[in-house]
Each structure stands twice: as C-alpha cells, then as structure tokens.
Design an enzyme around this catalytic site. Structure first.
Site, PDB file in Angstrom:
ATOM      1  N   SER A 126     -18.430  71.585  57.521  1.00 52.31           N
ATOM      2  CA  SER A 126     -17.689  72.830  57.649  1.00 52.31           C
ATOM      3  C   SER A 126     -16.587  72.732  58.702  1.00 52.31           C
ATOM      4  O   SER A 126     -15.666  71.941  58.561  1.00 52.31           O
ATOM      5  CB  SER A 126     -18.640  73.982  57.956  1.00 52.31           C
ATOM      6  OG  SER A 126     -17.999  75.213  57.764  1.00 52.31           O
ATOM      7  N   LYS A 178     -14.528 101.242  61.429  1.00 50.70           N
ATOM      8  CA  LYS A 178     -14.744 100.735  62.779  1.00 50.70           C
ATOM      9  C   LYS A 178     -16.149 100.181  62.965  1.00 50.70           C
ATOM     10  O   LYS A 178     -16.367  99.299  63.812  1.00 50.70           O
ATOM     11  CB  LYS A 178     -14.466 101.846  63.809  1.00 50.70           C
ATOM     12  CG  LYS A 178     -14.520 101.382  65.246  1.00 50.70           C
ATOM     13  CD  LYS A 178     -13.492 100.287  65.505  1.00 50.70           C
ATOM     14  CE  LYS A 178     -13.562  99.812  66.946  1.00 50.70           C
ATOM     15  NZ  LYS A 178     -12.683  98.643  67.175  1.00 50.70           N
TER      16      LYS A 178
END
Length: 310
Positions: A126, A178
């Site tokens: 990765s 949020k």
C-alpha cells in the site's frame, strides 16, 4: 509493593540495555565496506505503519513518521559523498498524505542527481509500495508481501451497543456533514457518496503514481490495483518489481546505478527507533521489528475516522 517491584525490574532492564549498548558498540561511524573516494550509499529505514507528524514509535512499538524520513532524504540530497540511497521498507502502508510527502521528497532526491533503490523486507504494501514506486529500481525478496494498491476508510457504528448500555449522544454542529463518521449513528446515503468520492480520488492518485513510476499506462495498473497483495516473485512477474534479492543486493544495485566501482561504502542515515539507536553497530538489526501485516482500526490511533491505506 508488586507494582514497585515491576517498575524496578523494567527500569533495571532499560539501564542494563543502555550499559550493554555502550560496552558493545564498536568504535567509529556507521560506514561499512568500500573506502574513501569510492562513493557511498545511504540507507534510510521505513519500519511499521507510516504516519504524518514527528513521531517515530516508543519502546514497544514501531512506526515511521513522514517528517523524519523527509528530513533524512533532504540530508542525503545535500551530502556530496552519497551517490545513491537505498530505502529499506518493512511496512504495511499508512496514510495517503504521509506516503505522498515521502514520495515527493524521493522525487526531489532523484532530481538532485542521486540514484534511489527501494529494498523490500517482510512487507512493503500500500503506502509503502506508493513510496517504492517512485524509486529508480525496486528489489524485493521472493517472499515479500507487496502490492495492496488501494484505499480504505472504515469506522465503527456503535449505535446499537450504545442503546443496549443506555448511552445517548447529543450533537451540535455547524453543518449537516460535520459529524461524518460518528460512531453513534449510521452514515447517510449522501455521506456514503462523499466517502466514496474521497476513496476514488486518492485511489486515482495512487494508480497514477504507480503508472508513472513503473513506466506504464494507468490502464495496465488498474487490473492489479484491486487491493490484493502479491509475493515479491509474483510482483516481479507482473512488472511491479525490478529484481529479486535482499538488502545487500539492493545496495550493490544502487552502487552500480551510481557508477561506483566495487562494493560501495554504506551509511545509515536514519530514521531509527530507540533500539536501533542503543544497539547501533552491535547487531543493530536484532531489535528491528518486522513490517506489520495489519493496522488496528481505532479512532484516535493517528488515522482520522480510521482512514488507513493498506
């Protein structure tokens, strides 16, 4: 009393470790092989998960901070004695931004005229492969775990658990998104689309970096970029790795690319964890942890909302 005894034993072990390090550490620097004027190859180690910031692990954990590695890479670029750098990777990956910071510095190092070789240990997957792809050449052991080209976001939905134990939450927010990823409620369809757009964007960046580094078209990389891991031998057959070999082979290759005659001198230029500092030159690799194969997904572990790139 038992706690005091345990604390005393721990302190005693640490003190003994320091004393042994002083006694066993040989005289001289960290240069091995080669000789004056023959050219040097620097080694930079990346161990454990890769994160942003200035950390680097403690007594019983190993991870690598992007700031430590980028600083070492800049020092290598300024050192006229270093002709090449080997980046030794033992890592399952890390955050995308940390991998990008290191990769950008690797590109600057190459533009300074240094040759860069990536050497893969137990794992270089990765984000670690993201970094390796920017090197001039990649060397892997046949059994190295590599690849895992992909991106993942995970977070825990604890709504039912909270309900069972009588925990309730109230949220006051400035906008509808949020509290995306809050464990107290499931994600909305719109939030899932936002998360997926983030994944897709970072994934495309990853594929472009690999394609550019391996001199391939992105269309050639995408079939390999479904998150799967490969052995070093499989990766070589697929064109994700250039050669099979160990760290010594990578050092010799770096010297060859840099035009160094004979076996090059080797200089470790960091970063190091506490065990490597204590035992430098005295079997210093004894305490080097192998690359981890997984990163626990916990909020507050340094990955916002469990954002982890494997």
């Amino acid at each position: 009393m038992k706690k005091k005894i345990i604390a005393g034993v721990v302190l005693g072990v640490v003190a003994l470790t320091v004393v042994l390090a002083v006694i066993l550490k040989p005289e001289g620097g960290s240069v091995a092989g080669g000789g004056p004027g023959k050219g040097e190859v620097g080694i930079i180690y990346i161990d454990g998960p890769i994160t942003g910031g200035r950390g680097g692990g403690g007594l019983f954990e190993t991870y690598t901070s992007s700031e430590q590695v980028t600083s070492a890479l800049r020092n290598a670029a300024r050192n006229p004695d270093l002709k090449a750098v080997v980046i030794r990777l033992n890592s399952p990956g890390g955050t995308a931004a940390a991998a990008q910071e290191i990769s950008a510095e690797v590109e600057r190092l190459k533009r300074s005229g240094k040759k860069v070789v990536a050497s893969m240990g137990d794992s270089a997957a990765s984000g670690a492969y993201w970094i390796a792809a920017c090197a001039d050449q990649i060397v892997a052991n046949p059994g190295t775990l590599t690849g895992s080209i992909g991106v993942i976001i995970q977070y825990l939905n604890l709504e039912e658990l909270y309900s069972k134990i009588g925990v309730d939450t109230e949220t006051f927010k400035s906008g509808p998104h949020k509290d995306m990823g809050s464990p107290s409620r499931p994600a909305t369809a719109e939030e899932r689309a936002i998360f997926q757009s983030m994944i897709d964007d970072i994934y495309n960046q990853f594929v472009d970096v690999v394609a550019r580094g391996r001199h391939k078209d992105p269309a050639e990389i995408r079939p390999l970029a479904d998150g799967r891991i490969f052995t070093g031998r499989q990766a070589k057959e697929l064109g994700l790795v250039d050669r099979l070999g160990d760290l010594h082979d990578a050092v010799l290759l770096a010297g060859e690319l840099a035009g160094i005659k004979g076996e090059p001198a080797v200089v470790e230029i960091g970063p190091k964890n506490i065990w490597q500092e204590l035992f430098a030159g005295a079997g210093g690799n004894t305490f080097r942890k192998p690359g981890w194969l997984a990163i626990p997904g916990r909020e507050g572990d340094g990955y916002p909302l469990g954002l982890r790139q494997f």
